[in-house]
Design an enzyme around this catalytic site. Structure first.
Site, short mmCIF file in Angstrom:
data_model
loop_
_atom_site.label_atom_id
_atom_site.label_comp_id
_atom_site.label_asym_id
_atom_site.label_seq_id
_atom_site.Cartn_x
_atom_site.Cartn_y
_atom_site.Cartn_z
NE ARG A 132 -3.69 0.43 2.40
CZ ARG A 132 -4.41 0.83 3.46
NH1 ARG A 132 -4.54 0.02 4.51
NH2 ARG A 132 -5.00 2.00 3.46
CB CYS A 141 -1.97 4.10 9.68
SG CYS A 141 -3.39 4.63 10.67
#
Length: 281
Positions: A178, A237
């Protein structure tokens, strides 16, 4: 600095203390296919109070899990029967996943005596300690004073200044695929990739079987990611949950993080005015 982590044995010995309250802060990603409410009703640590991260967040923000206003948080904590002067221990159903976010929320709103059960409910059960099911007896309302530590909460502007200045390390807890932009983001309209200049430290690398690694192991993980715990760190995050695992790890090493980016990649990646990088850090 005392560690914010406690063991199942420690908690079991103190479970009947009059000023101790246990919070079940379980929350799962949709892909996990788990229902934290149903799991709580099926089995939780005796007398634990359910802390719903989504309900305790700002439901009007348009972004997931954003901190609510202090007066809103205080009201909701009072309704749970949690108040000033109590020692609060948070756990979750995965070991260490969402409990650090609850711990960070509590600390950010002024609760100094907030702790996290290392290993969570799985560690409690593995130790042979009992659970109970069903809804607990409602607790009496208590006064809760919410005092927001503004310095603990970063916004997009703070992140941009940290990246430009270089004195504060921006550390992203998402997985490497990611971070590198090799996987599509789970939220619509959010671009893949990362903030230019950020470091990648997947939260899972800090854990072993749902427990925080030893201090020496944590130092090695930070070093491998190119992060110096002794220098200021801003954590981020996908939506502000797993960033708190890095924050908790830094706290156990005696190097509290400077701040956590509450909007995280859900905000940055959706804002077309913000730069995005792909590939390795």
């Amino acid at each position: 600095m005392a560690s914010p982590l406690v063991s199942a044995d420690w908690l079991h010995q103190r479970l009947d203390a009059p000023d101790l309250v246990v919070l079940d802060g379980s929350w799962y990603l949709p892909a996990a296919g788990r229902d934290p409410e149903a799991e709580y009703l099926a089995a939780h640590i005796p007398r634990a109070v359910r802390f719903d991260i989504d309900r305790m967040s700002d439901e009007t923000a348009g972004l997931p899990h954003m901190l609510p206003r202090p007066e809103v948080f205080a009201s909701r904590m009072r309704a749970l029967g949690v108040g000033d002067g109590q020692q609060i221990v948070v756990y979750d159903g995965m070991g260490l996943f969402s409990a650090p976010r609850v711990w960070w929320m509590l600390r950010t709103f002024g609760v100094r005596d907030a702790l996290v059960l290392d290993g969570g409910l799985p560690a409690w059960i593995a130790a042979g300690y009992p659970t109970e099911d069903g809804a607990p007896t409602p607790r009496e309302r208590r006064h809760f004073s919410a005092r927001l530590d503004h310095g603990a909460v970063a916004d997009a502007g703070d992140v941009a200044r940290a990246l430009a200045g270089g004195s504060t390390q921006v550390v992203d807890a998402r997985s490497a695929p990611r971070f590198r932009g090799e996987e599509a983001e789970p939220r619509p309209g959010v671009r893949p990739g990362h903030m230019p200049g950020a470091r990648n430290l997947h939260y899972a690398s800090l854990l072993t079987d749902g427990r925080m690694k030893s201090p020496n192991e944590l130092r090695a993980v930070f070093a491998a990611a190119g992060v110096d715990p002794a220098r200021p760190v801003l954590t981020t995050c996908g939506s502000g949950v797993t960033a708190a695992i890095i924050t908790l790890a830094l706290e156990t090493l005696g190097h509290p993080a400077r701040s956590l980016y509450d909007g995280s990649w859900s905000e940055w990646g959706a804002d077309q005015s913000r730069p995005v990088a792909t590939g390795a850090a």
